[in-house]
Design an enzyme around this catalytic site. Structure first.
Site, PDB file in Angstrom:
ATOM      1  N   GLU A  28      24.752  57.631  20.018  1.00  0.00           N
ATOM      2  CA  GLU A  28      24.262  56.267  19.767  1.00  0.00           C
ATOM      3  C   GLU A  28      23.699  55.700  21.067  1.00  0.00           C
ATOM      4  O   GLU A  28      24.395  55.614  22.078  1.00  0.00           O
ATOM      5  CB  GLU A  28      25.371  55.355  19.215  1.00  0.00           C
ATOM      6  CG  GLU A  28      24.814  53.966  18.914  1.00  0.00           C
ATOM      7  CD  GLU A  28      25.728  53.072  18.077  1.00  0.00           C
ATOM      8  OE1 GLU A  28      26.727  53.562  17.509  1.00  0.00           O
ATOM      9  OE2 GLU A  28      25.425  51.870  18.019  1.00  0.00           O
ATOM     10  N   GLU A  39      24.633  53.428  27.217  1.00  0.00           N
ATOM     11  CA  GLU A  39      24.379  51.973  27.276  1.00  0.00           C
ATOM     12  C   GLU A  39      24.292  51.551  28.739  1.00  0.00           C
ATOM     13  O   GLU A  39      25.002  52.089  29.591  1.00  0.00           O
ATOM     14  CB  GLU A  39      25.530  51.250  26.540  1.00  0.00           C
ATOM     15  CG  GLU A  39      25.544  49.756  26.552  1.00  0.00           C
ATOM     16  CD  GLU A  39      24.274  49.080  26.047  1.00  0.00           C
ATOM     17  OE1 GLU A  39      23.536  48.575  26.905  1.00  0.00           O
ATOM     18  OE2 GLU A  39      24.027  49.055  24.835  1.00  0.00           O
ATOM     19  N   ASP A  63      20.762  54.426  31.992  1.00  0.00           N
ATOM     20  CA  ASP A  63      19.503  54.280  31.262  1.00  0.00           C
ATOM     21  C   ASP A  63      19.269  55.525  30.400  1.00  0.00           C
ATOM     22  O   ASP A  63      19.093  56.638  30.925  1.00  0.00           O
ATOM     23  CB  ASP A  63      18.389  54.122  32.315  1.00  0.00           C
ATOM     24  CG  ASP A  63      17.046  53.835  31.705  1.00  0.00           C
ATOM     25  OD1 ASP A  63      16.810  54.235  30.550  1.00  0.00           O
ATOM     26  OD2 ASP A  63      16.213  53.220  32.394  1.00  0.00           O
ATOM     27  N   ASP A  75      16.016  46.377  21.923  1.00  0.00           N
ATOM     28  CA  ASP A  75      15.424  45.081  22.317  1.00  0.00           C
ATOM     29  C   ASP A  75      13.944  45.055  21.944  1.00  0.00           C
ATOM     30  O   ASP A  75      13.202  45.955  22.333  1.00  0.00           O
ATOM     31  CB  ASP A  75      15.570  44.883  23.831  1.00  0.00           C
ATOM     32  CG  ASP A  75      17.027  44.772  24.233  1.00  0.00           C
ATOM     33  OD1 ASP A  75      17.716  43.867  23.747  1.00  0.00           O
ATOM     34  OD2 ASP A  75      17.486  45.619  25.025  1.00  0.00           O
ATOM     35  N   LYS A 108       7.043  39.522  23.404  1.00  0.00           N
ATOM     36  CA  LYS A 108       5.789  39.052  24.007  1.00  0.00           C
ATOM     37  C   LYS A 108       4.898  40.249  24.320  1.00  0.00           C
ATOM     38  O   LYS A 108       5.386  41.245  24.883  1.00  0.00           O
ATOM     39  CB  LYS A 108       6.070  38.300  25.310  1.00  0.00           C
ATOM     40  CG  LYS A 108       6.684  36.951  25.087  1.00  0.00           C
ATOM     41  CD  LYS A 108       6.734  36.185  26.389  1.00  0.00           C
ATOM     42  CE  LYS A 108       7.463  34.886  26.158  1.00  0.00           C
ATOM     43  NZ  LYS A 108       8.064  34.348  27.355  1.00  0.00           N
ATOM     44  N   ASP A 164      14.492  44.759  13.513  1.00  0.00           N
ATOM     45  CA  ASP A 164      14.178  43.562  12.715  1.00  0.00           C
ATOM     46  C   ASP A 164      12.891  42.935  13.231  1.00  0.00           C
ATOM     47  O   ASP A 164      12.636  41.767  12.995  1.00  0.00           O
ATOM     48  CB  ASP A 164      15.327  42.549  12.787  1.00  0.00           C
ATOM     49  CG  ASP A 164      15.664  42.168  14.215  1.00  0.00           C
ATOM     50  OD1 ASP A 164      15.264  42.902  15.145  1.00  0.00           O
ATOM     51  OD2 ASP A 164      16.324  41.139  14.426  1.00  0.00           O
TER      52      ASP A 164
HETATM   53  C1  LIG Z   1      19.458  44.179  21.071  1.00  0.00           C
HETATM   54  S1  LIG Z   1      20.782  45.106  21.698  1.00  0.00           S
HETATM   55  C2  LIG Z   1      21.412  45.961  20.270  1.00  0.00           C
HETATM   56  C3  LIG Z   1      22.853  46.355  20.431  1.00  0.00           C
HETATM   57  C4  LIG Z   1      23.480  47.044  19.214  1.00  0.00           C
HETATM   58  N1  LIG Z   1      22.845  48.311  18.946  1.00  0.00           N
HETATM   59  C5  LIG Z   1      23.445  46.152  18.025  1.00  0.00           C
HETATM   60  O1  LIG Z   1      22.756  46.501  17.034  1.00  0.00           O
HETATM   61  O2  LIG Z   1      24.143  45.130  18.028  1.00  0.00           O
HETATM   62  C6  LIG Z   1      19.969  46.424  22.557  1.00  0.00           C
HETATM   63  C7  LIG Z   1      20.911  47.183  23.481  1.00  0.00           C
HETATM   64  O3  LIG Z   1      20.198  48.266  24.070  1.00  0.00           O
HETATM   65  C8  LIG Z   1      20.633  48.383  25.423  1.00  0.00           C
HETATM   66  N2  LIG Z   1      19.578  49.086  26.164  1.00  0.00           N
HETATM   67  C9  LIG Z   1      18.328  48.639  26.441  1.00  0.00           C
HETATM   68  N3  LIG Z   1      17.641  49.565  27.122  1.00  0.00           N
HETATM   69  C10 LIG Z   1      18.479  50.618  27.297  1.00  0.00           C
HETATM   70  C11 LIG Z   1      18.341  51.862  27.938  1.00  0.00           C
HETATM   71  N4  LIG Z   1      17.210  52.217  28.536  1.00  0.00           N
HETATM   72  N5  LIG Z   1      19.398  52.716  27.936  1.00  0.00           N
HETATM   73  C12 LIG Z   1      20.563  52.355  27.329  1.00  0.00           C
HETATM   74  N6  LIG Z   1      20.756  51.189  26.703  1.00  0.00           N
HETATM   75  C13 LIG Z   1      19.721  50.329  26.685  1.00  0.00           C
HETATM   76  C14 LIG Z   1      20.847  46.956  25.880  1.00  0.00           C
HETATM   77  O4  LIG Z   1      21.698  46.880  27.007  1.00  0.00           O
HETATM   78  C15 LIG Z   1      21.454  46.335  24.626  1.00  0.00           C
HETATM   79  O5  LIG Z   1      22.866  46.427  24.635  1.00  0.00           O
END
Ligand SMILES: C[S@@+](CC[C@H](N)C(=O)[O-])C[C@H]1O[C@@H](n2cnc3c(N)ncnc32)[C@H](O)[C@@H]1O
Length: 213
Positions: free
Chosen positions: A52, A77, A104, A127, A131, A163
């Site tokens: 995940e 994460e 990352d 995420d 924009k 979404d």
């Molecule tokens: C909008 S949140 C969604 C979290 C979860 N999957 C949910 O549905 O509630 C996006 C997550 O992706 C993580 N994230 C963003 N870029 C990432 C990367 N390059 N590697 C690992 N995690 C990342 C962020 O820290 C954040 O916790």
């Protein structure tokens, strides 16, 4: 590949002493920092392995690990609080079919794409960077999907939810390029509702679901 544009902004969070210690002790049974992570070769080929990416607070990862003791879960994460949350709960409950990588995911998979070991890869609500000038920060790119494909077993599945319609359209283009078996609007499995899914539902946004293999 040296990336300057990242898909996240490091949150300045106040970690408790306990969590700081937890995140500074790596590797452990449950946890690697990306710099200590070697490769996925430790995964048992006899087991179902699930990855995940961007698990946030880790709710979905923990529920799945608790419910499927025969499977092994890896989470990647960058959000330290989320990683610490999973580690604390995994330790307290003795959940030992799970390992978390703090770092990352783009870099981790760029360096570790030589072992086809995952039956399922999950990316829920990456995420959206809505924009236009920030679109290039989006996690899902053609190259990232190619790396995911390399670490998936032959019959493995990649599942993505978003979404954000504009991101969904972009993801669909990449998926069709990289995966030969693209299933549009597949039936959703009965996943637990993640934190960001709850927000999307409350704000009545359409959720796009992709499943490819
Ligand atoms: C909008 S949140 C969604 C979290 C979860 N999957 C949910 O549905 O509630 C996006 C997550 O992706 C993580 N994230 C963003 N870029 C990432 C990367 N390059 N590697 C690992 N995690 C990342 C962020 O820290 C954040 O916790």
């Amino acid at each position: 590949m040296n990336r300057t544009v990242k898909s996240y902004v490091k949150a300045r969070n106040r970690l408790s002493k306990k969590n700081k210690l937890l995140l500074n002790t790596s590797p452990t049974k449950f946890f690697f920092k990306d710099k200590d992570f070697q490769n996925f070769n430790f995964l048992n080929p006899e087991q179902k392995n699930i990855l995940e990416i961007g698990f946030g607070d880790g709710g979905n990862l923990l529920i799945n690990a608790r419910q499927n003791l025969d499977s092994f879960y890896i989470g990647i994460e960058v959000y330290e609080m989320g990683v610490a949350n999973v580690l604390n709960i995994a330790e307290t409950e003795g959940i030992d079919n799970l390992k978390v990588i703090l770092g990352d995911a783009v870099d981790v998979l760029e360096k570790n794409n030589h072992f086809s070991c995952f039956d399922e890869v999950i990316i829920f609500f990456p995420d959206p960077w809505p924009k236009r000038k920030h679109n290039k920060r989006r996690l899902i790119s053609e190259n990232f999907l190619m790396n995911i494909k390399k670490i998936m077993r032959e019959n493995g599945t990649l599942r993505i939810k978003t979404d954000w319609q504009d991101y969904a359209d972009e993801i669909e283009i990449y998926l069709k390029k990289v995966f030969k078996n693209y299933k549009e609007a597949a039936d959703q499995k009965l996943d637990s509702i993640t934190k960001y899914e709850k927000i999307a539902l409350a704000e009545k946004r359409k959720i796009s679901y992709f499943e490819v293999y």
